[in-house]
Design an enzyme around this catalytic site. Sequence first.
Site, PDB file in Angstrom:
ATOM      1  N   GLU A  28       0.815  -1.211   0.000  1.00  0.00           N
ATOM      2  CA  GLU A  28       0.000   0.000   0.000  1.00  0.00           C
ATOM      3  C   GLU A  28       0.854   1.270   0.000  1.00  0.00           C
ATOM      4  O   GLU A  28       0.375   2.345   0.337  1.00  0.00           O
ATOM      5  CB  GLU A  28      -0.940  -0.003   1.211  1.00  0.00           C
ATOM      6  CG  GLU A  28      -1.915  -1.167   1.222  1.00  0.00           C
ATOM      7  CD  GLU A  28      -2.736  -1.227   2.497  1.00  0.00           C
ATOM      8  OE1 GLU A  28      -3.659  -0.423   2.646  1.00  0.00           O
ATOM      9  OE2 GLU A  28      -2.438  -2.088   3.354  1.00  0.00           O
ATOM     10  N   SER A 161      -6.642  -2.826   2.118  1.00  0.00           N
ATOM     11  CA  SER A 161      -7.043  -2.209   0.849  1.00  0.00           C
ATOM     12  C   SER A 161      -7.427  -3.224  -0.220  1.00  0.00           C
ATOM     13  O   SER A 161      -7.254  -2.995  -1.416  1.00  0.00           O
ATOM     14  CB  SER A 161      -5.923  -1.295   0.310  1.00  0.00           C
ATOM     15  OG  SER A 161      -5.695  -0.231   1.196  1.00  0.00           O
ATOM     16  N   TYR A 231      -9.643   4.174  -3.967  1.00  0.00           N
ATOM     17  CA  TYR A 231      -8.715   5.291  -4.025  1.00  0.00           C
ATOM     18  C   TYR A 231      -8.686   6.079  -5.331  1.00  0.00           C
ATOM     19  O   TYR A 231      -8.284   7.236  -5.336  1.00  0.00           O
ATOM     20  CB  TYR A 231      -7.286   4.782  -3.752  1.00  0.00           C
ATOM     21  CG  TYR A 231      -7.131   4.118  -2.412  1.00  0.00           C
ATOM     22  CD1 TYR A 231      -7.265   4.841  -1.231  1.00  0.00           C
ATOM     23  CD2 TYR A 231      -6.863   2.753  -2.309  1.00  0.00           C
ATOM     24  CE1 TYR A 231      -7.124   4.231   0.014  1.00  0.00           C
ATOM     25  CE2 TYR A 231      -6.718   2.138  -1.080  1.00  0.00           C
ATOM     26  CZ  TYR A 231      -6.847   2.883   0.075  1.00  0.00           C
ATOM     27  OH  TYR A 231      -6.719   2.277   1.299  1.00  0.00           O
ATOM     28  N   ARG A 269     -10.744   2.096  12.471  1.00  0.00           N
ATOM     29  CA  ARG A 269     -11.950   2.027  11.642  1.00  0.00           C
ATOM     30  C   ARG A 269     -12.309   0.575  11.398  1.00  0.00           C
ATOM     31  O   ARG A 269     -11.489  -0.205  10.904  1.00  0.00           O
ATOM     32  CB  ARG A 269     -11.717   2.728  10.301  1.00  0.00           C
ATOM     33  CG  ARG A 269     -13.003   3.024   9.522  1.00  0.00           C
ATOM     34  CD  ARG A 269     -12.733   3.317   8.061  1.00  0.00           C
ATOM     35  NE  ARG A 269     -12.449   2.080   7.334  1.00  0.00           N
ATOM     36  CZ  ARG A 269     -11.361   1.881   6.595  1.00  0.00           C
ATOM     37  NH1 ARG A 269     -10.435   2.807   6.494  1.00  0.00           N
ATOM     38  NH2 ARG A 269     -11.206   0.726   5.959  1.00  0.00           N
ATOM     39  N   ASP A 271     -14.546  -2.329   9.500  1.00  0.00           N
ATOM     40  CA  ASP A 271     -15.325  -2.613   8.299  1.00  0.00           C
ATOM     41  C   ASP A 271     -16.353  -3.680   8.641  1.00  0.00           C
ATOM     42  O   ASP A 271     -16.034  -4.663   9.331  1.00  0.00           O
ATOM     43  CB  ASP A 271     -14.412  -3.090   7.171  1.00  0.00           C
ATOM     44  CG  ASP A 271     -13.438  -2.006   6.725  1.00  0.00           C
ATOM     45  OD1 ASP A 271     -13.756  -0.820   6.920  1.00  0.00           O
ATOM     46  OD2 ASP A 271     -12.369  -2.341   6.192  1.00  0.00           O
ATOM     47  N   GLU A 285     -13.001  -6.516   9.782  1.00  0.00           N
ATOM     48  CA  GLU A 285     -11.642  -6.240  10.229  1.00  0.00           C
ATOM     49  C   GLU A 285     -11.577  -4.878  10.907  1.00  0.00           C
ATOM     50  O   GLU A 285     -12.506  -4.070  10.805  1.00  0.00           O
ATOM     51  CB  GLU A 285     -10.662  -6.280   9.057  1.00  0.00           C
ATOM     52  CG  GLU A 285     -10.922  -5.247   7.973  1.00  0.00           C
ATOM     53  CD  GLU A 285      -9.960  -5.389   6.806  1.00  0.00           C
ATOM     54  OE1 GLU A 285      -8.881  -4.760   6.876  1.00  0.00           O
ATOM     55  OE2 GLU A 285     -10.284  -6.108   5.851  1.00  0.00           O
ATOM     56  N   ASN A 287      -9.010  -1.526  11.162  1.00  0.00           N
ATOM     57  CA  ASN A 287      -7.859  -0.819  10.611  1.00  0.00           C
ATOM     58  C   ASN A 287      -7.327   0.149  11.651  1.00  0.00           C
ATOM     59  O   ASN A 287      -8.064   1.014  12.138  1.00  0.00           O
ATOM     60  CB  ASN A 287      -8.271  -0.041   9.358  1.00  0.00           C
ATOM     61  CG  ASN A 287      -8.877  -0.929   8.299  1.00  0.00           C
ATOM     62  OD1 ASN A 287      -8.177  -1.541   7.523  1.00  0.00           O
ATOM     63  ND2 ASN A 287     -10.206  -1.020   8.283  1.00  0.00           N
ATOM     64  N   GLY A 291      -6.838   5.131   6.070  1.00  0.00           N
ATOM     65  CA  GLY A 291      -6.454   6.066   5.019  1.00  0.00           C
ATOM     66  C   GLY A 291      -6.845   7.491   5.359  1.00  0.00           C
ATOM     67  O   GLY A 291      -7.837   7.732   6.052  1.00  0.00           O
TER      68      GLY A 291
END
Length: 326
Positions: A28, A161, A231, A269, A271, A285, A287, A291
Amino acid sequence: MTLDLKIASIDPKAMGKVAVLMGGNSAEREVSATMSGPGVLAALQARGVDVLAFDPAQRSLHELQALGVQRAFIALHGRGGEDGTVQGALELLRIPYTGSGVMASAIAMDKITTKRLWQSVGLPTPRWVSLAKHQQQREQLMAVPDELGLPVFVKPPHEGSSMGATKVNGYSDMQEAVALAARFDSEVLCEEFIDGQEFTCAVLGQGEAAVALPVVEICAEQGNYDYQNKYFTNSTVYKVGQADPQWQAQVQQLVLQAYRVLGCRGWGRADLMLSRKDGRVYLLEMNTSPGMTSHSLVPKAAAAVGVSYEELCLWLLSQARLDSQS
C-alpha cells in the site's frame, strides 16, 4: 450532532518537531506516499506544526533522533507501518506516535487473530477457514466451499485495501484465488461471503472514553469496493450517518466493543457487512492506521460531526503516546 475535540486548547507549537511517516515498503506504499502522507503533512503545516516528511523505506528510523523529532504521525499503511513493527521501533527510540500500540497494531493487522479474539467474546464475524502453506493443495482447497458455501472470499490475512483478495464463485476458481493471496502471505484466509451492504465505522480515543463516529454506508459500483474504487475513482457513493438512528447506535456500540477488545487507542476504523440473509451485522476487520486520502472514510465521518480534516490531524497528533504512557 457535533463532536467537541477541544481543538482550540491544542497548542501546535507544544507538539514539538513532528515527522509524518509515509511511504514504507508495503503493498500500500502508493496510497501512503502520494495521498495519506502528503494530506496529513499539509494539514499539520496549515495548523502551524513544525513538521517534516519521513519515508522509512528510504531512511533509517534512527535518523529521527538526529533530526530532533519529538512525535511521529504514522500515515503508513500495511506491513511495516500498521503491524506493530514501526510502533516497536518508535518505542525503543522513545518517540511518541499516533494510533494503537505495538500489541494492538500487530493483532489488528492479523485478520485471523482478530477474528479469534472477537469470537472469544461473542462478537459476530463471518465463518472462516485458514490455510497454512502446507494446507494449500487442491484437495484441501476444494473442501473449503463445502464448509463455508459459495461464494467464498479469499484473502491474505496481513494485507489491507483489498490487496490479493478474490470473491470465489465456483470450485474451479479456488486454486487461482489462493495462489493470488499466497503471493502476499504464506497463510491464506478463506471467509464466508456475506451478501449484503457494506458499512464502516470509525472510533476516536481510548478505553471507556473512546467514541464512535457516524456509520458510513459504502455504495460501490456493481458492489465491488476494491483497491481501484477505494482510491482512484469517484463512482463510489458514501452515505454518512444516514442509517436509522437506533440501528446506527447499535452498530456504534458493537464497533466500540470490537475496538476495545483489541486494545486499540488513538483511532481506528472497523469494516462491517449487513447481511441480507439474516439482517445481522458482521465485523470484517479493524484498521489501526486508516487512510487519510480525499476518498477516505474517517475524514468523511469526522466532517459529519463538525471536525475538519485539519482538526482531525491535529487532534490525532495530540494523542500521540508510547505504550508506557497509555
